[in-house]
Motif scaffolding. Structure first.
Motif, PDB file in Angstrom:
ATOM      1  N   GLY A  77       0.110  16.793  -4.797  1.00 57.46           N
ATOM      2  CA  GLY A  77      -0.139  15.477  -5.377  1.00 57.46           C
ATOM      3  C   GLY A  77       0.352  15.509  -6.812  1.00 57.46           C
ATOM      4  N   HIS A  78      -0.487  15.186  -7.744  1.00 58.06           N
ATOM      5  CA  HIS A  78      -0.250  15.272  -9.178  1.00 58.06           C
ATOM      6  C   HIS A  78       0.743  14.249  -9.702  1.00 58.06           C
ATOM      7  N   ASP A  79       1.950  14.218  -9.171  1.00 60.99           N
ATOM      8  CA  ASP A  79       2.965  13.260  -9.626  1.00 60.99           C
ATOM      9  C   ASP A  79       2.879  12.042  -8.708  1.00 60.99           C
ATOM     10  N   HIS A  80       2.134  11.034  -9.123  1.00 60.06           N
ATOM     11  CA  HIS A  80       1.762   9.911  -8.262  1.00 60.06           C
ATOM     12  C   HIS A  80       2.949   9.125  -7.722  1.00 60.06           C
ATOM     13  N   GLY A  81       4.056   9.109  -8.417  1.00 59.33           N
ATOM     14  CA  GLY A  81       5.221   8.345  -7.982  1.00 59.33           C
ATOM     15  C   GLY A  81       6.167   9.123  -7.091  1.00 59.33           C
ATOM     16  N   GLY A 105      -7.795   6.309  -8.865  1.00 59.58           N
ATOM     17  CA  GLY A 105      -7.829   6.692 -10.267  1.00 59.58           C
ATOM     18  C   GLY A 105      -6.438   7.036 -10.750  1.00 59.58           C
ATOM     19  N   GLY A 106      -6.323   7.277 -12.029  1.00 61.19           N
ATOM     20  CA  GLY A 106      -5.046   7.725 -12.572  1.00 61.19           C
ATOM     21  C   GLY A 106      -4.046   6.606 -12.755  1.00 61.19           C
ATOM     22  N   TYR A 107      -2.823   6.997 -13.015  1.00 64.11           N
ATOM     23  CA  TYR A 107      -1.755   6.043 -13.320  1.00 64.11           C
ATOM     24  C   TYR A 107      -0.999   5.635 -12.059  1.00 64.11           C
ATOM     25  N   VAL A 108      -0.233   4.551 -12.171  1.00 60.02           N
ATOM     26  CA  VAL A 108       0.607   4.095 -11.063  1.00 60.02           C
ATOM     27  C   VAL A 108       2.057   4.016 -11.528  1.00 60.02           C
ATOM     28  N   GLU A 110       6.125   2.376  -9.999  1.00 61.00           N
ATOM     29  CA  GLU A 110       6.651   1.239  -9.240  1.00 61.00           C
ATOM     30  C   GLU A 110       6.271   1.297  -7.763  1.00 61.00           C
ATOM     31  N   HIS A 111       6.438   2.463  -7.141  1.00 57.64           N
ATOM     32  CA  HIS A 111       6.176   2.578  -5.712  1.00 57.64           C
ATOM     33  C   HIS A 111       4.779   3.089  -5.373  1.00 57.64           C
ATOM     34  N   SER A 112       3.953   3.372  -6.366  1.00 53.69           N
ATOM     35  CA  SER A 112       2.615   3.887  -6.053  1.00 53.69           C
ATOM     36  C   SER A 112       1.518   2.889  -6.378  1.00 53.69           C
ATOM     37  N   GLN A 113       1.880   1.624  -6.668  1.00 58.17           N
ATOM     38  CA  GLN A 113       0.863   0.622  -6.963  1.00 58.17           C
ATOM     39  C   GLN A 113       0.007   0.332  -5.735  1.00 58.17           C
ATOM     40  N   VAL A 114       0.629   0.365  -4.550  1.00 61.43           N
ATOM     41  CA  VAL A 114      -0.115   0.290  -3.303  1.00 61.43           C
ATOM     42  C   VAL A 114      -0.385   1.740  -2.914  1.00 61.43           C
ATOM     43  N   ARG A 115      -1.651   2.087  -2.743  1.00 60.42           N
ATOM     44  CA  ARG A 115      -2.003   3.487  -2.477  1.00 60.42           C
ATOM     45  C   ARG A 115      -1.364   3.959  -1.179  1.00 60.42           C
ATOM     46  N   ASN A 116      -1.000   5.231  -1.155  1.00 56.08           N
ATOM     47  CA  ASN A 116      -0.288   5.765   0.001  1.00 56.08           C
ATOM     48  C   ASN A 116      -0.637   7.229   0.179  1.00 56.08           C
TER      49      ASN A 116
END
Length: 163
Positions: A77-81, A105-108, A110-116
């Motif tokens: 994980g770690h790198d949300h994008g 939690g954490g930052y978002v 462009e492509h991680s605004q919708v959780r996945n």
């Protein structure tokens, strides 16, 4: 354990901070999102010098794998994008995957605004084979809207031009 699996059963490795080998695979043309490439300054480096602190862990994975495809993937994980998958001889042939951003939690990016998140599909009959096969029949990257972002079959045949 040794009779059905030989030395080591097939393994999926889950870590939070990606292994340093992810840095050399990030530029490869791989499926998935590349919004938030691993930052060497925060992952294994101190004062712009690679510390090698993750090498004992990585070397243990390579030894455990023994070149037989027993370590199916190391995923983080770690790198949300990041939600890409890559495999190359530069990573000893072990597939490295990123999971995207599954939590709230954490930052978002462009492509991680919708959780996945990542879903691995395994077959017990394939896991028992002595010869490496496409053990991960599919790995899906699914978002909270139930959309499949990509589906990839990982294994010895994935990204053959780099192996």
């Amino acid at each position: 354990m040794e009779e059905p699996w030989k030395k080591v059963p097939p393994a999926l490795v889950f870590v939070h901070i990606p292994v340093q080998k992810a840095d050399i695979l990030a530029p490869l043309p791989s499926v998935g999102d590349h919004d938030d490439e691993p930052d060497p300054a925060t992952q294994g480096f101190l004062n712009n010098t690679y510390t090698g602190l993750d090498l004992p862990f990585w070397n243990a994975l390579v030894d455990m794998d023994g070149g037989h495809g027993r370590v199916l993937a190391a995923t983080s994980g770690h790198d949300h994008g990041e939600s890409w998958y890559a495999r190359a001889t530069a990573s000893s042939g072990i597939q490295i995957c990123f999971n995207g951003h599954s939590g709230y939690g954490g930052y978002v990016t462009e492509h991680s605004q919708v959780r996945n998140g990542r879903v691995f599909a395994l077959s017990l009959s394939d896991l028992g084979r002595a010869v490496p096969v496409e053990l991960l029949k599919g790995t899906l990257h699914v978002d909270e809207n139930k959309t499949i972002n990509e589906e990839v079959v990982l294994g010895p045949g994935y990204m053959p031009e780099f192996n």
